[in-house]
Write a protein that holds these residues in place. Sequence first.
Motif, PDB file in Angstrom:
ATOM      1  N   LYS A   1      30.001  64.677 -56.664  1.00  0.00           N
ATOM      2  CA  LYS A   1      29.471  66.491 -56.893  1.00  0.00           C
ATOM      3  C   LYS A   1      28.652  67.184 -58.021  1.00  0.00           C
ATOM      4  O   LYS A   1      28.897  68.194 -58.294  1.00  0.00           O
ATOM      5  N   MET A   2      27.627  66.334 -58.279  1.00  0.00           N
ATOM      6  CA  MET A   2      26.366  66.386 -59.127  1.00  0.00           C
ATOM      7  C   MET A   2      24.896  65.204 -58.383  1.00  0.00           C
ATOM      8  O   MET A   2      25.160  65.031 -57.646  1.00  0.00           O
ATOM      9  N   ASN A   3      24.183  66.334 -58.848  1.00  0.00           N
ATOM     10  CA  ASN A   3      22.503  65.714 -58.291  1.00  0.00           C
ATOM     11  C   ASN A   3      22.147  65.247 -60.075  1.00  0.00           C
ATOM     12  O   ASN A   3      22.169  65.866 -60.376  1.00  0.00           O
ATOM     13  N   LYS A   4      22.426  63.931 -59.461  1.00  0.00           N
ATOM     14  CA  LYS A   4      21.653  62.729 -60.233  1.00  0.00           C
ATOM     15  C   LYS A   4      19.994  62.982 -60.560  1.00  0.00           C
ATOM     16  O   LYS A   4      19.438  63.045 -59.018  1.00  0.00           O
ATOM     17  N   GLN A   5      19.831  63.663 -61.354  1.00  0.00           N
ATOM     18  CA  GLN A   5      17.301  63.632 -61.267  1.00  0.00           C
ATOM     19  C   GLN A   5      17.005  62.992 -62.306  1.00  0.00           C
ATOM     20  O   GLN A   5      17.763  62.763 -63.490  1.00  0.00           O
ATOM     21  N   ILE A   6      16.314  62.147 -62.150  1.00  0.00           N
ATOM     22  CA  ILE A   6      15.723  61.409 -63.244  1.00  0.00           C
ATOM     23  C   ILE A   6      14.724  62.274 -63.636  1.00  0.00           C
ATOM     24  O   ILE A   6      12.998  62.782 -62.607  1.00  0.00           O
TER      25      ILE A   6
ATOM     26  N   CYS B   1      10.118  64.399 -46.630  1.00  0.00           N
ATOM     27  CA  CYS B   1      10.248  66.105 -47.161  1.00  0.00           C
ATOM     28  C   CYS B   1      10.053  65.377 -48.513  1.00  0.00           C
ATOM     29  O   CYS B   1      10.028  64.011 -49.365  1.00  0.00           O
ATOM     30  N   ALA B   2       9.346  66.072 -49.872  1.00  0.00           N
ATOM     31  CA  ALA B   2       9.412  65.928 -50.817  1.00  0.00           C
ATOM     32  C   ALA B   2      10.598  66.537 -51.471  1.00  0.00           C
ATOM     33  O   ALA B   2      11.050  67.432 -52.344  1.00  0.00           O
ATOM     34  N   THR B   3      10.834  65.148 -52.028  1.00  0.00           N
ATOM     35  CA  THR B   3      12.424  64.987 -52.409  1.00  0.00           C
ATOM     36  C   THR B   3      12.211  65.184 -54.085  1.00  0.00           C
ATOM     37  O   THR B   3      13.337  65.692 -54.777  1.00  0.00           O
ATOM     38  N   GLY B   4      10.760  65.197 -54.668  1.00  0.00           N
ATOM     39  CA  GLY B   4      11.561  64.284 -56.390  1.00  0.00           C
ATOM     40  C   GLY B   4      11.464  63.743 -56.423  1.00  0.00           C
ATOM     41  O   GLY B   4      12.938  62.782 -55.482  1.00  0.00           O
ATOM     42  N   TRP B   5      12.257  62.427 -57.874  1.00  0.00           N
ATOM     43  CA  TRP B   5      13.304  62.100 -58.026  1.00  0.00           C
ATOM     44  C   TRP B   5      14.612  62.998 -57.999  1.00  0.00           C
ATOM     45  O   TRP B   5      15.031  62.283 -59.342  1.00  0.00           O
ATOM     46  N   GLN B   6      15.384  62.342 -57.387  1.00  0.00           N
ATOM     47  CA  GLN B   6      16.814  63.422 -57.326  1.00  0.00           C
ATOM     48  C   GLN B   6      17.944  62.767 -56.330  1.00  0.00           C
ATOM     49  O   GLN B   6      16.596  62.576 -55.192  1.00  0.00           O
ATOM     50  N   SER B   7      19.035  62.710 -56.111  1.00  0.00           N
ATOM     51  CA  SER B   7      19.894  62.787 -55.193  1.00  0.00           C
ATOM     52  C   SER B   7      19.718  63.466 -54.314  1.00  0.00           C
ATOM     53  O   SER B   7      20.234  63.209 -52.313  1.00  0.00           O
TER      54      SER B   7
END
Length: 344
Positions: free
Chosen positions: A3-8, A95-101
Amino acid sequence: MSKMNKQIVLKSRPEGEPTEDNFGVVETPIPTPGDGQILVKVIYMSLDPYMRGRMSAAKSYSASAEIDKPMLGGGVGVVEQSNNNNFAVGDYVVCATGWQSYCLSDGTGVLKIDPDNAPISTGVGVLGMPGLTAYYGLLKIGQPKAGETVVVAAASGAVGSVVGQIAKIKGCRAVGIAGSAEKCAFVVDELGFDACLNYKAPDFKEELAAACPDGIDVYFENVGGDVFEAVLPLFNDDARVPLCGLISQYNATELPTGTNMLPALMRDMLTKRILIQGFIISFHFDLLPQFLKDVGGWITSGELKYREDIVEGIENAPEAFMGLLKGKNFGKLLVRVAEDPTRN
């Protein structure tokens, strides 16, 4: 689905070496794709030396990471929702995901990959940006000829390991430089380099000279600093230097002390007609089809091998990245963000 998107996220810009305090972990709602967009669940996140430059506000060839926003970078994932006719749910993409889920994309720059052709992790490794960097830098700038000596810094890494193996395929003598006896053994015994020297050894300069009795024709630069100083006296006439990276300098806060090598370098560039050419691989993606054909074929034939260093869990990305800048990784460094359903 989580339910959540973990990001650095980047909490602050480092002065010198990055620390844990420069990063933060946050959770945000998983975004919803709009018209023409796709939602990608990230499986593998790539960690690369260039990301240190993105942490700085200094002007460069690409935009800096924003404070309190996810660190920038590429990854491999699977399309979970699609409002874009070019992508279907279940497609595996780079793709360019970034540091996230999870990430959103409008499809620009997104590349589909087939898990039946190669492990999807290779899409950000040997069959992705690092592999293309090696391919372009060596073949287009280095232009190796059979019988020449090619020296590769950071030879056990994602780029250097491919450079040396392509050099061997092209009939050259491949000499690697790495940061430990274990890495050097891998470079020679597994990758097939002719020699590999540990730059931390007290007699490194003498060992390098002995490993290159006919001088150096191509030097693939990933490191700079003391390693380049050892290479400089060994250049042959008309040597070529693809300048890919300078990882020894990325955390520097001031100019190094010691002998000023610039006059010697400029003299040798003139008298030996040495070509030193920097390059940024994002300007050369037009070579991607030929690269995939050639390198994919060499992997299938067994002429080219690769190694991956996979860290589990997105929360461990900062520590792994800091280790990368110190040479602690062994092979292409990846973070597994989610389970890879294509691996048994």
